[in-house]
Enzyme design. Structure first.
Site, short mmCIF file in Angstrom:
data_model
loop_
_atom_site.label_atom_id
_atom_site.label_comp_id
_atom_site.label_asym_id
_atom_site.label_seq_id
_atom_site.Cartn_x
_atom_site.Cartn_y
_atom_site.Cartn_z
N SER A 117 0.82 -1.20 0.00
CA SER A 117 0.00 0.00 0.00
C SER A 117 0.86 1.26 0.00
CB SER A 117 -0.87 0.03 1.25
OG SER A 117 -1.64 -1.14 1.33
N HIS A 138 -1.36 -3.03 -7.09
CA HIS A 138 -2.06 -2.71 -5.84
C HIS A 138 -3.56 -2.96 -6.01
CE1 HIS A 138 -3.04 0.58 -2.63
NE2 HIS A 138 -3.06 -0.63 -2.11
N GLU A 150 -4.19 -0.32 -8.91
CA GLU A 150 -3.22 0.78 -9.08
C GLU A 150 -1.89 0.14 -9.46
OE1 GLU A 150 -2.44 2.92 -5.38
OE2 GLU A 150 -2.55 4.84 -6.41
N ASN A 188 -3.57 5.73 -1.25
CA ASN A 188 -3.44 5.88 0.20
C ASN A 188 -2.98 7.27 0.62
OD1 ASN A 188 -4.34 3.45 1.48
ND2 ASN A 188 -2.83 2.47 0.16
P1 NAD Z 1 -2.62 -9.49 6.56
O1 NAD Z 1 -1.99 -9.13 7.87
O2 NAD Z 1 -4.07 -9.83 6.52
O3 NAD Z 1 -1.84 -10.73 5.89
C1 NAD Z 1 -0.45 -10.74 5.69
C2 NAD Z 1 -0.03 -12.20 5.55
O4 NAD Z 1 1.37 -12.22 5.17
C3 NAD Z 1 -0.14 -13.02 6.86
O5 NAD Z 1 -0.90 -14.19 6.61
C4 NAD Z 1 1.32 -13.35 7.21
O6 NAD Z 1 1.46 -14.61 7.82
C5 NAD Z 1 1.96 -13.32 5.83
N1 NAD Z 1 3.41 -13.14 5.83
C6 NAD Z 1 4.17 -12.35 6.63
N2 NAD Z 1 5.48 -12.48 6.30
C7 NAD Z 1 5.53 -13.35 5.28
C8 NAD Z 1 6.61 -13.91 4.51
N3 NAD Z 1 7.87 -13.57 4.75
N4 NAD Z 1 6.30 -14.79 3.52
C9 NAD Z 1 5.02 -15.15 3.28
N5 NAD Z 1 3.96 -14.65 3.98
C10 NAD Z 1 4.22 -13.77 4.96
O7 NAD Z 1 -2.28 -8.27 5.59
P2 NAD Z 1 -3.11 -7.76 4.30
O8 NAD Z 1 -4.13 -6.79 4.74
O9 NAD Z 1 -3.51 -8.94 3.47
O10 NAD Z 1 -1.99 -6.93 3.55
C11 NAD Z 1 -1.05 -7.55 2.69
C12 NAD Z 1 -0.45 -6.48 1.79
O11 NAD Z 1 -1.50 -5.89 1.00
C13 NAD Z 1 0.21 -5.34 2.54
O12 NAD Z 1 1.32 -4.90 1.82
C14 NAD Z 1 -0.88 -4.28 2.56
O13 NAD Z 1 -0.36 -2.98 2.68
C15 NAD Z 1 -1.51 -4.50 1.21
N6 NAD Z 1 -2.89 -4.02 1.04
C16 NAD Z 1 -3.81 -4.19 2.04
C17 NAD Z 1 -5.10 -3.75 1.84
C18 NAD Z 1 -6.14 -3.97 2.90
O14 NAD Z 1 -7.24 -3.39 2.78
N7 NAD Z 1 -5.89 -4.77 3.92
C19 NAD Z 1 -5.48 -3.15 0.65
C20 NAD Z 1 -4.53 -3.01 -0.37
C21 NAD Z 1 -3.23 -3.46 -0.15
#
Ligand code: NAD
Length: 286
Positions: A117, A138, A150, A188
């Site tokens: 993000s 994204h 994005e 963001n």
């Molecule tokens: P989340 O906390 O729900 O999930 C993250 C996952 O990554 C977890 O299951 C964790 O175990 C895993 N993880 C951590 N380290 C790891 C590694 N080294 N190898 C493999 N897996 C690993 O987070 P999320 O909300 O799914 O966010 C993930 C990404 O997407 C982030 O970069 C976030 O900024 C981005 N994002 C999130 C949203 C949102 O609304 N949540 C929207 C757009 C983008």
């Protein structure tokens, strides 16, 4: 269709795997531990079932999509994919380490995309020997529903990589919009200050959470209030993004709200933990 590896099976990773599999791609969904993979598989099935109920998917299409997804904890499974979409936790040390590892393990020439993000795509590319093939892809939450992707070009991202990733986004039924690599990109940089300001309103007692969300829904025609949206995104993710904006742009207008920091410290992360600005336990919810 090709083969994609999705690294990180949390909120976003399960949605990204779902959409690729639904559009005929073979998907390797990977995480550090089995528990998130089990949860992701259940979520994908439940979301596909919801599409069947809505009449937008058949049971055969659901079964075909599920059969295309394999899960695992060994990152070596990224080999053989033409595209890797990294959706691990929003943390620079985690993603920096992952990108050098992915560069080592992925097929030469494969595109390494991040769903970050806010973390610099240029900096992720610099952790690899293939910065021309590193790009931001994204997706928005919830991935099966939201149309925007994005696309973020890092300093060294090639035209070919940007073209290919935009074409893949279109194949998935999404609309790609290309932006440059500055902290928070566009989405963001515009969204998080609003969420942060809503948290300050709550902290200062301007109004309760319900009232803040209702003002923005009914007054600004937003489909969801900013505090409910923060709960959907995850408060830890919101805090990480604000910290990147604050540090990266050097302007105190991005200073994370102390209440947001305190809630994250308390483990109140929003929907994924059952409680955030609103309460999602016992069937309650915004
Ligand atoms: P989340 O906390 O729900 O999930 C993250 C996952 O990554 C977890 O299951 C964790 O175990 C895993 N993880 C951590 N380290 C790891 C590694 N080294 N190898 C493999 N897996 C690993 O987070 P999320 O909300 O799914 O966010 C993930 C990404 O997407 C982030 O970069 C976030 O900024 C981005 N994002 C999130 C949203 C949102 O609304 N949540 C929207 C757009 C983008």
């Amino acid at each position: 269709m090709g083969r994609v590896a999705v690294v990180g099976a949390g909120t976003m990773g399960n949605g990204i795997a779902h959409v690729f599999a639904q559009h005929g791609w073979d998907v390797a969904l990977l995480d550090v531990a089995p528990a998130p993979l089990v949860a992701a598989a259940a979520t994908i099935r439940a979301n596909l079932d919801r599409q069947i109920k809505k009449g937008t998917l058949t049971a055969e299409q659901r079964d075909a999509a599920l059969s295309r997804i394999s899960t695992g904890t060994d990152l070596k499974a990224v080999a053989g994919s033409e595209l890797v979409v990294e959706a691990a936790s929003e943390s620079e040390p985690v993603k920096f380490a992952l990108f050098s590892e992915l560069d080592r393990l992925a097929t030469p020439g494969a595109i390494l995309a991040s769903n970050t993000s806010s973390i610099s795509i240029t900096a992720l590319g610099a952790r690899t020997s293939r910065p021309e093939s590193v790009i931001g892809m994204h997706f928005m939450n919830p991935v099966p529903v939201m149309v925007l992707v994005e696309i973020i070009r890092g300093h060294a991202t090639s035209d070919e990589t940007a073209r290919r990733v935009a074409a893949i986004a279109r194949e998935l039924g999404k609309t790609p919009v290309e932006v440059s690599d500055y902290p928070g990109f566009v989405s963001n940089r515009v969204l998080m200050p609003m969420i942060n300001e809503a948290a300050f309103c709550l902290m200062e007692g301007v109004a309760p959470a319900e009232a803040i969300d209702t003002v923005m829904k009914l007054g600004m025609n937003h489909p969801i209030g900013p505090l409910a949206l923060a709960d959907l995104i995850g408060l830890d993710t919101c805090l990480s993004i604000l910290e990147v904006l604050h540090r990266g742009l050097g302007d105190d207008k991005y200073r994370p709200c102390p209440l947001l920091k305190r809630m994250v410290a308390a483990g109140q992360l929003g929907r994924k933990s059952g409680r955030g600005f609103h309460d999602y336990t016992a069937g309650k919810g915004a």
